[in-house]
Every structure is written in C-alpha cells, then in structure tokens.
Design a protein around this motif. Structure first.
Motif, mmCIF file in Angstrom:
data_model
loop_
_atom_site.group_PDB
_atom_site.id
_atom_site.type_symbol
_atom_site.label_atom_id
_atom_site.label_comp_id
_atom_site.label_asym_id
_atom_site.label_seq_id
_atom_site.Cartn_x
_atom_site.Cartn_y
_atom_site.Cartn_z
ATOM 1 N N CYS A 135 -4.795 25.691 28.421
ATOM 2 C CA CYS A 135 -5.433 24.395 28.181
ATOM 3 C C CYS A 135 -4.450 23.397 27.577
ATOM 4 N N GLY A 136 -3.507 23.937 26.810
ATOM 5 C CA GLY A 136 -2.546 23.055 26.150
ATOM 6 C C GLY A 136 -1.613 22.348 27.113
ATOM 7 N N SER A 137 -1.651 22.732 28.385
ATOM 8 C CA SER A 137 -0.814 22.033 29.350
ATOM 9 C C SER A 137 -1.270 20.596 29.539
ATOM 10 N N THR A 146 -4.967 12.840 23.358
ATOM 11 C CA THR A 146 -5.317 14.249 23.446
ATOM 12 C C THR A 146 -5.191 14.781 24.871
ATOM 13 N N LEU A 147 -5.318 13.878 25.853
ATOM 14 C CA LEU A 147 -5.235 14.292 27.264
ATOM 15 C C LEU A 147 -3.939 13.753 27.854
ATOM 16 N N ASP A 148 -3.088 14.630 28.229
ATOM 17 C CA ASP A 148 -1.815 14.268 28.848
ATOM 18 C C ASP A 148 -1.569 15.265 29.988
ATOM 19 N N PRO A 149 -2.344 15.095 31.108
ATOM 20 C CA PRO A 149 -2.277 16.112 32.170
ATOM 21 C C PRO A 149 -0.959 16.088 32.921
ATOM 22 N N GLN A 150 -0.609 17.223 33.422
ATOM 23 C CA GLN A 150 0.564 17.326 34.291
ATOM 24 C C GLN A 150 0.187 16.840 35.697
ATOM 25 N N PRO A 151 1.103 16.323 36.452
ATOM 26 C CA PRO A 151 0.789 15.923 37.834
ATOM 27 C C PRO A 151 0.327 17.135 38.639
ATOM 28 N N CYS A 152 -0.733 16.948 39.475
ATOM 29 C CA CYS A 152 -1.267 18.056 40.276
ATOM 30 C C CYS A 152 -0.184 18.667 41.157
ATOM 31 N N ILE A 153 0.698 17.791 41.619
ATOM 32 C CA ILE A 153 1.720 18.263 42.562
ATOM 33 C C ILE A 153 2.661 19.268 41.927
ATOM 34 N N HIS A 173 -11.374 15.960 43.808
ATOM 35 C CA HIS A 173 -11.570 17.086 42.895
ATOM 36 C C HIS A 173 -11.761 16.616 41.462
ATOM 37 N N GLY A 174 -12.591 17.342 40.725
ATOM 38 C CA GLY A 174 -12.664 17.211 39.289
ATOM 39 C C GLY A 174 -11.836 18.322 38.675
ATOM 40 N N VAL A 175 -11.175 18.006 37.554
ATOM 41 C CA VAL A 175 -10.244 18.976 36.983
ATOM 42 C C VAL A 175 -10.937 20.271 36.596
ATOM 43 N N HIS A 176 -12.138 20.143 36.034
ATOM 44 C CA HIS A 176 -12.857 21.322 35.574
ATOM 45 C C HIS A 176 -14.087 21.637 36.428
ATOM 46 N N GLU A 177 -14.088 21.164 37.661
ATOM 47 C CA GLU A 177 -15.257 21.345 38.518
ATOM 48 C C GLU A 177 -15.506 22.819 38.810
#
Length: 533
Positions: A135-137, A146-153, A173-177
């Motif tokens: 989750c810490g990614s 608090t939210l700093d997502p990595q690129p999906c690619i 897509h939803g990230v947590h779908e």
C-alpha cells in the motif's frame, strides 16, 4: 509482580532484554531484570511495535512504573507528536497501535493495511485490485500528499491503454475496484457514442453477452481480436441451409434479438400463422439438435394423411393451402384427370372430398348429384349406374355396355333405322318412349290409326309385320264399289298411311283405260261412282 524463571526465555531474548534494560535510562524505578519480565512477553516480543521500540526506550515509558500495565490511549503522541496522520483522520480514525502492532499478532506492521481494508470501511469500499501490492507504494500515512501513486505503466507496460480515445488506465479502471468491475463501466461511454457501430446499450444485450470481456479481450479491442462465436457456442447446431453458417448473419453481436428471417427470405409466409412465438422457426428450427431444412409436416399435423403422397406434393410450404385442384391431383392421377375433363366430373373433390388426407374413403353415391336419373331408373334394371357406366366416376360419357348387352332380343328385331335405342328411349327412363313415331315419320303419320296398330319398333311384343288391310277393313263392312271383286286389292287405290283413297281420274284410268274418253272433263271418278254405301 510474580518472578519469572529465566529458563522461560530463549538465550537471544534474555540477552536482548538484559542489554535493553542496562542501556535505557528510566525516570521511574530501577531497570527490570529478565526475571521481572512477564512470561507472556515471548508472544509479543517480535511484534512490529516492540521490535521498533525495544532497545530505544525503557519499558516503563509505555507500561508505567509498576508491572507491565496496558499503555493508555494517546500515549504515542508523547514521543511522536510531530508525526502527522493525514491519511487516517476523522471520528473513526484508528489509533497508532492499530497499524503499528504491539500485540501477539506478529504479522501486524505498518504495511498491513489489508488487515482492515479487506472489507468496507465507512465510505471506502473493500480493496479489490492491487490488494496484493504494498500500500505504501501509493499511500503515505504520515506525509502530505498522502496519495502519490506510481504510473500504471510502471507495472503494466505491456498493456495497451489507448482505446478509442481513452486517455489512460483510470478512465476504465478504479484502483481498488473489485475483480472485473471494469466490465460494468463500458456502457458509460458506449451508450452515448456518436458512431452507430460504437453506440451500444449493454443493458439490452441478452443471451449471456452481458460482459464485454466475454467477447472482447481486455486491452485488445480490434475487430480482428474479438473472440469468434464458436469459442463459446461450439456445440450449437445451425440450420442446414446456405448462408446460415456465420452467426452474425442472423445475430448482431450488440443486439438483443436475431435478425428477422424476412429480411433475407421474401417468400410469402402464411403457414404456420404468424403470431408471437410462431414464425419461420416454427418449421425451420435454427439451432435444433437434429438439423434439417424443415421439420416434418406430421410434427404438427397428426391427422390421417394420404397413403402415398407427401404433404408437399399437394401443399405449398409457405402458404399452407393446397395448389389448384386440377394441378394437384393431375400430378399423380393424370390418366383419371384426362378422362374426367369436360365430363362434369373434372373437380376431383366433388366425389373425393377427403381425397387428400384419406383417399381410401369411399366416394359418395351417384345419387348425391344424379337424384333425377336414379329416380326414373328405379325398378327398371337400370338402377345400378355401373351396369352401363363401368368407369362412371372418371369417364361417365363412355358406355362400357351397349343396350344389346341386356336387350338382345330387342336389338335383333329392330327394323332398319331403329338400331339406335336412344333414338326412342331415354337411358335413364327406359320405361317411357319419349320420342313419337311422327318425330321421324312425319309423312307416315295417320290421324285415325296409331302406328303400333300395324307396326312395332322392335320385338318381341307387337306385330312382327304390318297386317293385311282386310284384317280391319272387311268387304262386309265396306259399301259401294268396294264390293266389286276387281276392287279387293286395297293398294290399288289406297296407300298404307292415308285414310282417304286416291279418287282422281288418273288413278281410276290406271285400270279403266277403256274409259279414257268417258266424261273427259271430269277430274274425279268417285263423284259419280261412289265407294261408300
């Protein structure tokens, strides 16, 4: 506090506790020795909270000066007041130890988010996709943002993310779908597409095609990459007819109903009656297990049928009605049809009302139509039609038996000119002579004497030959010159069919030539020489 035997701890733990207690500077009582540590400590010693704090601070800093009391809520802020918690705020925010475990569950650690997020948390739904990733990614509990997502690619470099203008993964897509949740999102875009080929209302799609990915491979949206229908429908039979091999001939992938048969087949359809659930497929089952062009007529029509003919020999498949009678029966009964032409019996169904489905049914009696003829022949020996009309039904005009077959004596005795029985007799009323002699013998008609007095049409009754005149006209009854012996030959003055004699001068002079100059001006002799009394 009860003393605890050092033998209860492993050498590593005893050494760690001794070193920790020796190094820590506690503001309370003296450091605790291993003998003073509770026996239950070995259950929590390897937890995330203890591993992070043992060796850095005295046990009493959290547990208090007496024993090992449970630390009070909010204690963490004593040392970590400057650590922000923006990710978990609000009235139901967890405490520090909910994420940083001190209890016997050694798996609890700062990254063990799924301990709570495997189920809904208030307005947050349960984490589905990416539940197995750190989750810490993307999330940071103690910093902003608090939210700093990595690129999906970064993880999905092999997936195609451009789909008809879609900008990126998060458009679908939803990230947590939940698993396959993206399938339900297709209609949000495709229900409003301008191009008809792309405008699809998935709510209208039936027959198990509700999930787009059932046919479209995720991230492979080209037409060539769509799964063939046989991938799922390999065992589906198809009607044995041309151009029915491709499923899309009748079924639109995004349609809710197959194409109407009439869009390709423009035949007149009147059978079976077109009504809900009963159309072309009533006879032509498209996907029947036993594939034929059409089901047998007997599937629905269980009544007795023709013994030898098939239904379609007489009926038009798409009309249901039989063809014209002449065209229908002549197919098999050409000889009978030819004979009946022009006879009044050409309409087969007048005698064979149930011929098509029960040809063995006896036809009606001749009297059904010929009641008049049957009435006049009753009791005459002509009552049975087949006596003269052996093939009465199909060739009634051709007589298979002549009158002489039964009336040999009459035929043999008929005088010349009387051999045609029908000249005087009606075949269907033989007891009555309907033709008078005068019809043919107008010049022989005698007003006072009936023909049968002297003649007969044929034997065996009646006079065989005309009798002598004296049979009726005897000299005793005749007066005048009739009594003269030279006048006994009637034919000298009379003819057979005349009531008056020939009394002219020429007739008398035929015999009395010596009187040629006697009263030369007289035209008739009988004026002076009478034959009557």
């Amino acid at each position: 506090m009860q003393a605890v035997s050092p033998d209860r701890f492993s050498p590593v733990i005893r050494l760690a506790v001794v070193i920790a207690c020796a190094l820590l500077s506690c503001s309370g009582p003296a450091e605790r020795t291993p003998e003073q540590v509770p026996a239950a400590y070995h259950d929590v010693a390897a937890s995330a909270g203890h591993m992070a704090h043992v060796g850095k601070m005295a046990c009493a800093a959290c547990h208090g000066p007496v024993g090992f009391a449970r630390p009070p809520e909010g204690l963490c802020a004593t040392c970590h007041a400057a650590v922000p918690t923006p990710l978990h705020t609000g009235d139901h925010a967890p405490s520090c130890k909910d994420c940083h475990g001190f209890g016997p569950d050694k798996a609890i650690g700062p990254a063990a988010c799924m301990r709570c997020h495997d189920r809904p948390q208030g307005a947050l739904h349960a984490v589905g996709a990416h539940h197995d990733q750190p989750c810490g990614s993307c999330h940071h509990a103690h910093r902003t943002p608090t939210l700093d997502p990595q690129p999906c690619i970064q993880c999905h470099a092999a997936e195609k993310t451009q789909h008809a203008g879609v900008r990126g993964c998060l458009d679908c897509h939803g990230v947590h779908e939940a698993k396959l949740a993206a399938d339900a999102g297709c209609e949000h875009c495709h229900a409003t597409q301008v191009k008809p080929a792309l405008r699809v209302d998935h709510r209208a799609i039936t027959a198990g095609h509700t999930a787009c990915t059932g046919c479209h491979v995720p991230h492979r949206f080209g037409i060539a990459e769509v799964k063939p229908c046989t991938a799922c429908h390999a065992s589906v039979h198809v009607l044995a007819a041309a151009k029915h091999g491709a499923c899309t001939t009748c079924h639109q992938p995004h349609g809710d109903a197959p194409r109407a048969c009439e869009s390709c087949h423009h035949e007149r359809i009147g059978h079976p009656p077109t009504s809900p659930g009963v159309a072309c497929t009533g006879c032509h089952p498209i996907h029947a297990a036993s594939v034929r062009l059409a089901v047998a007529c007997e599937t629905c029509h269980t009544k007795k049928t023709h013994a030898t003919a098939k239904c379609l020999d007489c009926h038009v498949a798409h009309d249901g009605k039989p063809t014209a009678i002449a065209a229908m029966c002549v197919r098999c009964h050409a000889a009978e049809s030819k004979l009946a032409t022009g006879s009044g019996h050409a309409d087969c169904t007048r005698c064979h009302a149930a011929a098509a489905h029960a040809p063995a049914t006896p036809p009606p009696a001749c009297v059904t139509c010929h009641a008049g003829q049957t009435k006049t022949t009753a009791g005459t020996g002509h009552a049975r039609c087949a006596t003269c009309h052996a093939n009465a039904a199909h060739d009634p005009k051709r007589l298979t038996a002549t009158c002489a077959s039964c009336h040999a004596a009459e035929a043999a005795s008929a005088p010349k000119g009387h051999q045609a029985c029908a000249g005087c007799h009606q075949p269907h009323d033989p007891a009555h002579v309907v033709t008078a002699c005068a019809t043919c013998h107008a010049d022989k008609h005698h007003a006072d004497v009936a023909c049968a007095t002297c003649h007969r049409a044929h034997g065996p009754g009646g006079v065989a030959a005309p009798p002598a005149c004296a049979t009726c006209h005897t000299t005793a009854k005749l007066g005048g010159l009739h009594r003269v012996p030279q006048h006994t030959a009637c034919a000298s003055c009379h003819t057979s069919h005349e009531s008056k004699p020939h009394g002219d001068r020429a007739t008398c002079l035929h015999c009395h030539v010596d009187r040629a100059n006697h009263e030369p001006t007289a035209t008739s002799c009988i004026g002076c020489h009478p034959f009557a009394r």
